[in-house]
Design a protein around this motif. Structure first.
Motif, PDB file in Angstrom:
ATOM      1  N   ARG A 253       0.839  -1.192   0.000  1.00 20.36           N
ATOM      2  CA  ARG A 253       0.000   0.000   0.000  1.00 20.36           C
ATOM      3  C   ARG A 253       0.882   1.253   0.000  1.00 20.36           C
ATOM      4  NH1 ARG A 253      -4.995   0.617   0.724  1.00 20.36           N
ATOM      5  NH2 ARG A 253      -5.326  -1.372   1.727  1.00 20.36           N
ATOM      6  N   ASN A 254       1.965   1.214   0.753  1.00 22.04           N
ATOM      7  CA  ASN A 254       2.880   2.343   0.829  1.00 22.04           C
ATOM      8  C   ASN A 254       4.302   1.797   0.670  1.00 22.04           C
ATOM      9  OD1 ASN A 254       4.605   4.442   1.743  1.00 22.04           O
ATOM     10  ND2 ASN A 254       2.873   5.383   2.790  1.00 22.04           N
ATOM     11  N   GLN A 255       4.756   1.741  -0.577  1.00 19.31           N
ATOM     12  CA  GLN A 255       6.049   1.128  -0.907  1.00 19.31           C
ATOM     13  C   GLN A 255       7.215   1.784  -0.171  1.00 19.31           C
ATOM     14  OE1 GLN A 255       6.598  -1.642  -2.980  1.00 19.31           O
ATOM     15  NE2 GLN A 255       8.607  -1.495  -2.058  1.00 19.31           N
ATOM     16  N   ARG A 256       7.218   3.079  -0.063  1.00 18.50           N
ATOM     17  CA  ARG A 256       8.332   3.759   0.625  1.00 18.50           C
ATOM     18  C   ARG A 256       8.387   3.396   2.103  1.00 18.50           C
ATOM     19  NH1 ARG A 256       7.547   9.527  -2.322  1.00 18.50           N
ATOM     20  NH2 ARG A 256       8.569   8.939  -4.259  1.00 18.50           N
ATOM     21  N   MET A 257       7.229   3.366   2.754  1.00 17.38           N
ATOM     22  CA  MET A 257       7.197   3.000   4.167  1.00 17.38           C
ATOM     23  C   MET A 257       7.627   1.548   4.346  1.00 17.38           C
ATOM     24  SD  MET A 257       6.785   3.822   7.308  1.00 17.38           S
ATOM     25  CE  MET A 257       6.120   5.457   7.148  1.00 17.38           C
ATOM     26  N   GLN A 258       7.165   0.678   3.485  1.00 19.79           N
ATOM     27  CA  GLN A 258       7.526  -0.740   3.566  1.00 19.79           C
ATOM     28  C   GLN A 258       9.031  -0.918   3.383  1.00 19.79           C
ATOM     29  OE1 GLN A 258       8.427  -3.110   0.938  1.00 19.79           O
ATOM     30  NE2 GLN A 258       8.253  -4.863   2.265  1.00 19.79           N
ATOM     31  N   THR A 259       9.616  -0.222   2.437  1.00 24.67           N
ATOM     32  CA  THR A 259      11.057  -0.300   2.205  1.00 24.67           C
ATOM     33  C   THR A 259      11.828   0.245   3.405  1.00 24.67           C
ATOM     34  OG1 THR A 259      10.752  -0.100  -0.180  1.00 24.67           O
ATOM     35  CG2 THR A 259      12.931   0.442   0.688  1.00 24.67           C
ATOM     36  N   MET A 260      11.410   1.381   3.933  1.00 24.32           N
ATOM     37  CA  MET A 260      12.093   1.974   5.086  1.00 24.32           C
ATOM     38  C   MET A 260      12.071   1.029   6.287  1.00 24.32           C
ATOM     39  SD  MET A 260      11.174   5.321   7.355  1.00 24.32           S
ATOM     40  CE  MET A 260       9.964   4.389   8.254  1.00 24.32           C
ATOM     41  N   LEU A 261      10.906   0.455   6.580  1.00 25.39           N
ATOM     42  CA  LEU A 261      10.804  -0.446   7.724  1.00 25.39           C
ATOM     43  C   LEU A 261      11.641  -1.708   7.522  1.00 25.39           C
ATOM     44  CD1 LEU A 261       7.023  -0.029   8.552  1.00 25.39           C
ATOM     45  CD2 LEU A 261       8.963   0.783   9.917  1.00 25.39           C
ATOM     46  N   ARG A 262      11.715  -2.210   6.303  1.00 24.79           N
ATOM     47  CA  ARG A 262      12.567  -3.379   6.030  1.00 24.79           C
ATOM     48  C   ARG A 262      14.036  -3.025   6.224  1.00 24.79           C
ATOM     49  NH1 ARG A 262      12.109  -6.184   0.842  1.00 24.79           N
ATOM     50  NH2 ARG A 262      13.178  -7.833   1.942  1.00 24.79           N
ATOM     51  N   MET A 263      14.442  -1.829   5.822  1.00 21.16           N
ATOM     52  CA  MET A 263      15.843  -1.420   5.937  1.00 21.16           C
ATOM     53  C   MET A 263      16.311  -1.351   7.387  1.00 21.16           C
ATOM     54  SD  MET A 263      16.068   1.453   2.938  1.00 21.16           S
ATOM     55  CE  MET A 263      17.808   1.791   3.147  1.00 21.16           C
ATOM     56  N   ILE A 264      15.399  -1.050   8.310  1.00 20.28           N
ATOM     57  CA  ILE A 264      15.792  -0.967   9.715  1.00 20.28           C
ATOM     58  C   ILE A 264      15.392  -2.217  10.506  1.00 20.28           C
ATOM     59  CG2 ILE A 264      15.817   1.563   9.729  1.00 20.28           C
ATOM     60  CD1 ILE A 264      13.095   1.475  11.166  1.00 20.28           C
ATOM     61  N   GLY A 265      14.952  -3.256   9.782  1.00 19.29           N
ATOM     62  CA  GLY A 265      14.683  -4.536  10.418  1.00 19.29           C
ATOM     63  C   GLY A 265      13.313  -4.708  11.032  1.00 19.29           C
ATOM     64  N   TYR A 266      12.369  -3.836  10.698  1.00 13.74           N
ATOM     65  CA  TYR A 266      11.027  -3.942  11.276  1.00 13.74           C
ATOM     66  C   TYR A 266       9.947  -4.265  10.257  1.00 13.74           C
ATOM     67  CZ  TYR A 266      12.775  -2.207  15.685  1.00 13.74           C
ATOM     68  OH  TYR A 266      13.459  -2.072  16.856  1.00 13.74           O
ATOM     69  N   GLY A 267      10.275  -4.316   9.003  1.00 17.84           N
ATOM     70  CA  GLY A 267       9.267  -4.569   7.984  1.00 17.84           C
ATOM     71  C   GLY A 267       9.285  -6.007   7.522  1.00 17.84           C
ATOM     72  N   GLU A 268       8.147  -6.466   7.065  1.00 18.80           N
ATOM     73  CA  GLU A 268       8.013  -7.808   6.502  1.00 18.80           C
ATOM     74  C   GLU A 268       8.145  -7.711   4.990  1.00 18.80           C
ATOM     75  OE1 GLU A 268       7.638 -10.517   8.309  1.00 18.80           O
ATOM     76  OE2 GLU A 268       7.442  -9.479  10.223  1.00 18.80           O
ATOM     77  N   ASN A 269       8.280  -8.861   4.361  1.00 17.07           N
ATOM     78  CA  ASN A 269       8.296  -8.898   2.910  1.00 17.07           C
ATOM     79  C   ASN A 269       6.910  -8.592   2.375  1.00 17.07           C
ATOM     80  OD1 ASN A 269      11.010  -9.624   2.636  1.00 17.07           O
ATOM     81  ND2 ASN A 269      10.518 -11.762   3.017  1.00 17.07           N
ATOM     82  N   ILE A 270       6.868  -8.030   1.200  1.00 20.87           N
ATOM     83  CA  ILE A 270       5.583  -7.757   0.559  1.00 20.87           C
ATOM     84  C   ILE A 270       4.865  -9.092   0.385  1.00 20.87           C
ATOM     85  CG2 ILE A 270       4.467  -6.965  -1.570  1.00 20.87           C
ATOM     86  CD1 ILE A 270       6.758  -5.011  -1.941  1.00 20.87           C
ATOM     87  N   GLY A 271       3.593  -9.120   0.749  1.00 27.37           N
ATOM     88  CA  GLY A 271       2.797 -10.326   0.594  1.00 27.37           C
ATOM     89  C   GLY A 271       2.732 -11.198   1.832  1.00 27.37           C
ATOM     90  N   SER A 272       3.478 -10.860   2.870  1.00 31.52           N
ATOM     91  CA  SER A 272       3.479 -11.702   4.072  1.00 31.52           C
ATOM     92  C   SER A 272       2.362 -11.321   5.044  1.00 31.52           C
ATOM     93  CB  SER A 272       4.829 -11.613   4.787  1.00 31.52           C
ATOM     94  OG  SER A 272       5.051 -10.297   5.257  1.00 31.52           O
ATOM     95  N   GLY A 273       1.753 -10.169   4.868  1.00 32.96           N
ATOM     96  CA  GLY A 273       0.766  -9.681   5.827  1.00 32.96           C
ATOM     97  C   GLY A 273      -0.543 -10.447   5.851  1.00 32.96           C
ATOM     98  N   PHE A 274      -1.109 -10.742   4.695  1.00 30.00           N
ATOM     99  CA  PHE A 274      -2.419 -11.397   4.662  1.00 30.00           C
ATOM    100  C   PHE A 274      -2.394 -12.787   5.299  1.00 30.00           C
ATOM    101  CE2 PHE A 274      -6.062 -13.506   2.657  1.00 30.00           C
ATOM    102  CZ  PHE A 274      -7.056 -12.637   3.053  1.00 30.00           C
ATOM    103  N   PRO A 275      -1.401 -13.637   4.982  1.00 31.62           N
ATOM    104  CA  PRO A 275      -1.346 -14.936   5.670  1.00 31.62           C
ATOM    105  C   PRO A 275      -1.182 -14.791   7.183  1.00 31.62           C
ATOM    106  CG  PRO A 275       0.029 -14.986   3.714  1.00 31.62           C
ATOM    107  CD  PRO A 275      -0.409 -13.561   3.910  1.00 31.62           C
ATOM    108  N   LEU A 276      -0.407 -13.814   7.637  1.00 32.89           N
ATOM    109  CA  LEU A 276      -0.232 -13.606   9.078  1.00 32.89           C
ATOM    110  C   LEU A 276      -1.527 -13.157   9.745  1.00 32.89           C
ATOM    111  CD1 LEU A 276       3.260 -11.841   9.114  1.00 32.89           C
ATOM    112  CD2 LEU A 276       2.730 -14.195   9.807  1.00 32.89           C
ATOM    113  N   ILE A 277      -2.285 -12.311   9.066  1.00 35.79           N
ATOM    114  CA  ILE A 277      -3.575 -11.863   9.602  1.00 35.79           C
ATOM    115  C   ILE A 277      -4.520 -13.051   9.719  1.00 35.79           C
ATOM    116  CG2 ILE A 277      -5.647 -10.511   9.055  1.00 35.79           C
ATOM    117  CD1 ILE A 277      -3.699  -8.434   7.798  1.00 35.79           C
TER     118      ILE A 277
END
Length: 76
Positions: A38-62
């Motif tokens: 939904r927000n590519q920049r936020m997703q990339t930033m969070l992954r860079m600092i170790g807090y983001g998941e890979n794209i597509g991992s959210g729905f199965p986790l929910i």
């Protein structure tokens, strides 16, 4: 306010929310294989600092969390 990133700071945590419509049809989300952040920049930033998941991992986790919550709630 649909589509705007909202950041709330509490005493010891941050809550990030990004309301809006799904980026893919629901059938395609369940089928898997294609994802869009939904927000590519936020997703990339969070992954860079170790807090983001890979794209597509959210729905199965929910879905797993919903099953665990439902099972826990209904077993008491």
């Amino acid at each position: 306010m649909a589509g705007l990133l909202k950041v709330e700071k509490l005493d010891n945590t941050f809550i990030l929310s990004n309301p809006g419509l799904l980026k893919l049809p629901l059938e395609q989300i369940y089928a898997g294989g294609e994802s869009r952040a939904r927000n590519q920049r936020m997703q990339t930033m969070l992954r860079m600092i170790g807090y983001g998941e890979n794209i597509g991992s959210g729905f199965p986790l929910i879905n797993v969390a919903k099953v665990i919550r439902y099972t826990t709630y209904n077993s008491t």
